[in-house]
Design a protein around this motif. Structure first.
Motif, PDB file in Angstrom:
ATOM      1  N   THR A  94      14.338  -1.356   0.463  1.00  0.00           N
ATOM      2  CA  THR A  94      14.112  -3.419  -0.225  1.00  0.00           C
ATOM      3  C   THR A  94      13.956  -2.729  -1.136  1.00  0.00           C
ATOM      4  N   PRO A  95      14.972  -3.566  -2.079  1.00  0.00           N
ATOM      5  CA  PRO A  95      14.705  -4.179  -2.811  1.00  0.00           C
ATOM      6  C   PRO A  95      13.711  -4.896  -3.249  1.00  0.00           C
ATOM      7  N   PHE A  96      13.672  -6.368  -2.120  1.00  0.00           N
ATOM      8  CA  PHE A  96      12.975  -7.665  -2.015  1.00  0.00           C
ATOM      9  C   PHE A  96      12.196  -7.318  -0.567  1.00  0.00           C
ATOM     10  N   TYR A  97      11.051  -6.936  -0.364  1.00  0.00           N
ATOM     11  CA  TYR A  97      10.299  -6.296   0.716  1.00  0.00           C
ATOM     12  C   TYR A  97       9.888  -7.879   1.478  1.00  0.00           C
ATOM     13  N   GLY A  98      10.720  -8.031   2.572  1.00  0.00           N
ATOM     14  CA  GLY A  98      10.151  -9.029   3.088  1.00  0.00           C
ATOM     15  C   GLY A  98       9.077  -8.950   3.751  1.00  0.00           C
ATOM     16  N   TYR A  99       8.297 -10.160   3.899  1.00  0.00           N
ATOM     17  CA  TYR A  99       7.049 -10.615   4.465  1.00  0.00           C
ATOM     18  C   TYR A  99       5.799  -9.687   3.631  1.00  0.00           C
ATOM     19  N   ALA A 100       6.234  -9.396   2.318  1.00  0.00           N
ATOM     20  CA  ALA A 100       5.200  -8.802   1.426  1.00  0.00           C
ATOM     21  C   ALA A 100       3.750 -10.064   1.358  1.00  0.00           C
ATOM     22  N   ARG A 101       4.138 -11.643   1.070  1.00  0.00           N
ATOM     23  CA  ARG A 101       2.992 -12.517   0.191  1.00  0.00           C
ATOM     24  C   ARG A 101       1.994 -12.391   1.367  1.00  0.00           C
ATOM     25  N   ASP A 103      -0.112 -10.045   3.159  1.00  0.00           N
ATOM     26  CA  ASP A 103      -0.493  -9.034   2.916  1.00  0.00           C
ATOM     27  C   ASP A 103      -1.872  -9.026   3.371  1.00  0.00           C
ATOM     28  N   LYS A 104      -2.610 -10.112   3.569  1.00  0.00           N
ATOM     29  CA  LYS A 104      -4.278 -10.082   4.105  1.00  0.00           C
ATOM     30  C   LYS A 104      -4.228 -10.768   5.192  1.00  0.00           C
ATOM     31  N   LYS A 105      -5.685 -11.063   5.336  1.00  0.00           N
ATOM     32  CA  LYS A 105      -5.868 -12.441   6.477  1.00  0.00           C
ATOM     33  C   LYS A 105      -6.545 -13.666   5.523  1.00  0.00           C
ATOM     34  N   HIS A 106      -5.889 -14.685   4.625  1.00  0.00           N
ATOM     35  CA  HIS A 106      -6.237 -15.583   4.575  1.00  0.00           C
ATOM     36  C   HIS A 106      -7.772 -16.224   5.226  1.00  0.00           C
ATOM     37  N   ARG A 107      -7.079 -16.482   6.504  1.00  0.00           N
ATOM     38  CA  ARG A 107      -8.596 -17.241   7.820  1.00  0.00           C
ATOM     39  C   ARG A 107      -8.113 -15.998   8.717  1.00  0.00           C
ATOM     40  N   GLY A 108      -9.333 -16.340   9.632  1.00  0.00           N
ATOM     41  CA  GLY A 108      -8.988 -15.891  11.194  1.00  0.00           C
ATOM     42  C   GLY A 108      -7.697 -16.471  12.022  1.00  0.00           C
ATOM     43  N   ARG A 109      -7.480 -15.716  12.488  1.00  0.00           N
ATOM     44  CA  ARG A 109      -6.299 -15.680  13.711  1.00  0.00           C
ATOM     45  C   ARG A 109      -4.720 -15.967  13.065  1.00  0.00           C
ATOM     46  N   GLU A 110      -5.390 -15.083  12.049  1.00  0.00           N
ATOM     47  CA  GLU A 110      -3.297 -15.060  11.112  1.00  0.00           C
ATOM     48  C   GLU A 110      -3.045 -13.123  11.512  1.00  0.00           C
ATOM     49  N   PRO A 111      -1.344 -13.434  10.846  1.00  0.00           N
ATOM     50  CA  PRO A 111      -1.205 -12.017  10.765  1.00  0.00           C
ATOM     51  C   PRO A 111      -1.148 -11.476   9.416  1.00  0.00           C
ATOM     52  N   ILE A 112      -0.902  -9.539   9.791  1.00  0.00           N
ATOM     53  CA  ILE A 112      -0.388  -8.836   8.375  1.00  0.00           C
ATOM     54  C   ILE A 112       0.513  -8.507   8.151  1.00  0.00           C
ATOM     55  N   SER A 113       1.535  -9.500   8.200  1.00  0.00           N
ATOM     56  CA  SER A 113       2.949  -9.664   8.810  1.00  0.00           C
ATOM     57  C   SER A 113       3.792  -8.274   7.404  1.00  0.00           C
ATOM     58  N   ALA A 114       2.994  -7.600   6.538  1.00  0.00           N
ATOM     59  CA  ALA A 114       3.693  -6.972   5.167  1.00  0.00           C
ATOM     60  C   ALA A 114       2.972  -5.389   6.164  1.00  0.00           C
ATOM     61  N   ARG A 115       1.802  -5.204   6.699  1.00  0.00           N
ATOM     62  CA  ARG A 115       2.251  -3.556   7.829  1.00  0.00           C
ATOM     63  C   ARG A 115       3.062  -3.399   8.893  1.00  0.00           C
ATOM     64  N   LEU A 116       2.903  -4.894   9.683  1.00  0.00           N
ATOM     65  CA  LEU A 116       3.974  -4.928  10.740  1.00  0.00           C
ATOM     66  C   LEU A 116       5.483  -4.614  10.211  1.00  0.00           C
ATOM     67  N   MET A 117       5.569  -4.854   9.123  1.00  0.00           N
ATOM     68  CA  MET A 117       7.311  -4.773   8.718  1.00  0.00           C
ATOM     69  C   MET A 117       6.624  -3.117   8.471  1.00  0.00           C
ATOM     70  N   ALA A 118       6.160  -2.530   7.855  1.00  0.00           N
ATOM     71  CA  ALA A 118       5.753  -1.045   7.263  1.00  0.00           C
ATOM     72  C   ALA A 118       6.048  -0.286   8.618  1.00  0.00           C
ATOM     73  N   ASP A 119       4.877  -1.118   9.666  1.00  0.00           N
ATOM     74  CA  ASP A 119       4.821   0.275  11.199  1.00  0.00           C
ATOM     75  C   ASP A 119       6.533  -0.077  11.942  1.00  0.00           C
ATOM     76  N   LEU A 120       6.644  -1.555  11.840  1.00  0.00           N
ATOM     77  CA  LEU A 120       8.315  -1.441  11.995  1.00  0.00           C
ATOM     78  C   LEU A 120       9.876  -0.326  11.545  1.00  0.00           C
ATOM     79  N   PHE A 121       9.434  -0.568  10.548  1.00  0.00           N
ATOM     80  CA  PHE A 121      10.074   1.066   9.535  1.00  0.00           C
ATOM     81  C   PHE A 121      10.009   2.636  10.329  1.00  0.00           C
ATOM     82  N   LYS A 122       9.114   2.689  10.389  1.00  0.00           N
ATOM     83  CA  LYS A 122       8.341   3.737  10.065  1.00  0.00           C
ATOM     84  C   LYS A 122       8.315   4.167  11.938  1.00  0.00           C
TER      85      LYS A 122
END
Length: 322
Positions: A94-101, A103-122
């Motif tokens: 992935t030359p550009f890794y989608g959802y990389a921004r 990568d952490k929760k800034h506030r409550g009830r937000e996703p960590i989508s960069a981790r979800l991407m890694a889980d999906l690939f695995k």
């Protein structure tokens, strides 16, 4: 009984940026593996590889450009098809890794989508991940397997060194989060560093208020270094602040040219003299302009593939650049 056959390298490219896959293949003097990829009437994606992949070392390259969700899904389906066709090892590129921004929760009830991407690939079947200039280093820890984090910095630094008077350079970090990267640039070019202090409103996307410049930039050629340019609001505001504080010239350097919405117009109409990016994402003619220079990452990706395939050292590609 005949001797076991030698392992086979195969490169697969999605439809998001076939030109990059073809360029990588040219650098390696191979062909992109033939495949049939198309959409059904309802938008579902169909993938079928047109030759045997059994026992191969598969490298699946897809740039996560717009429409980003479609191309991520296509890459996942390609991985699944390879796994079910008995590929020996699957490396996701992935030359550009989608959802990389995200990568952490800034506030409550937000996703960590960069981790979800890694889980999906695995989950799809990937054994290894390869990416260029991840938004943050911690994303490497999200994938349960080897991660090759490639850098475009040597490519970009060589271009700067060959085309700009380095004695007048100041390397500028557009925010506190990029100071470490700016430090590396500073060390390589022997140039001083400055920082743009900014405050971002977490309730409003892509809006930044620039406050002050930390460091001496008067009469200097300022090289603003960032990992990506999305709408260009942040980077253009930083450039304006540099000019207001006495910079003689501003050059913007970034790895990923996302160029969403008003980005191209903002950069074209800005006071910056150059915008230097790489081709981790496709840039059609209508999104290019006179100030823009696009450098190819194909040689970097090709060498990384070769090192992985030959069980060599990807780190050796960047020794001396850490």
């Amino acid at each position: 009984m005949t001797a076991p056959s030698q392992k086979k390298l195969m490169l697969f490219g999605g439809r998001a940026f076939p030109e990059l896959a073809a360029e990588v293949a040219d650098c390696m003097e191979i062909e992109v593996a033939p495949a049939k990829l198309y959409d059904f009437a309802n938008g579902e994606i169909m993938v079928r590889f047109l030759e045997s992949v059994r026992g191969c070392d598969a490298f699946v390259l897809q740039s996560h450009t717009a429409p980003i969700n479609q191309w991520i899904m296509e890459q996942l389906i390609m991985i699944d098809a390879l796994k079910r066709a008995s590929a020996k090892r699957i490396t996701v590129i992935t030359p550009f890794y989608g959802y990389a921004r995200q990568d952490k929760k800034h506030r409550g009830r937000e996703p960590i989508s960069a981790r979800l991407m890694a889980d999906l690939f695995k989950r799809a079947g990937a054994d290894r991940l390869m990416a260029i200039d991840l938004h943050t280093d911690q994303i490497q820890g999200y994938f349960d397997g080897p991660v090759d984090h490639l850098w475009a910095m040597p490519l970009l630094i060589n271009h700067i060194r060959e085309n700009i008077d380095t004695s007048r350079l100041t390397i500028v970090s557009p925010d506190a989060g990029r100071v470490k990267v700016a430090d590396k640039w500073s060390d390589k070019l022997g140039a001083p560093i400055a920082i743009v202090h900014k405050r971002r409103d977490i309730n409003v996307a892509n809006q930044v208020s620039v406050h002050e410049i930390v460091g001496d930039i008067k009469g200097r050629i300022c090289v603003l270094v960032d990992d990506m340019i999305d709408t260009a609001g942040t980077i253009c505001a930083a450039a304006d602040a540099l000019f207001e504080n006495g910079a003689a010239e501003v050059v913007i350097v970034a790895t990923h040219a996302v160029f969403s919405g008003p980005a191209v117009d903002r950069l074209k109409n800005s006071r910056v003299s150059q915008v230097i990016v790489t081709d981790t994402l496709p840039l059609p003619p209508e999104r290019q302009f006179d100030k823009l220079t696009v450098l190819s990452v194909a040689p970097i990706v090709a060498r990384a593939i070769f090192e992985v395939f030959e069980d060599g050292s990807v780190t050796s590609m960047f020794e001396g650049d850490e």
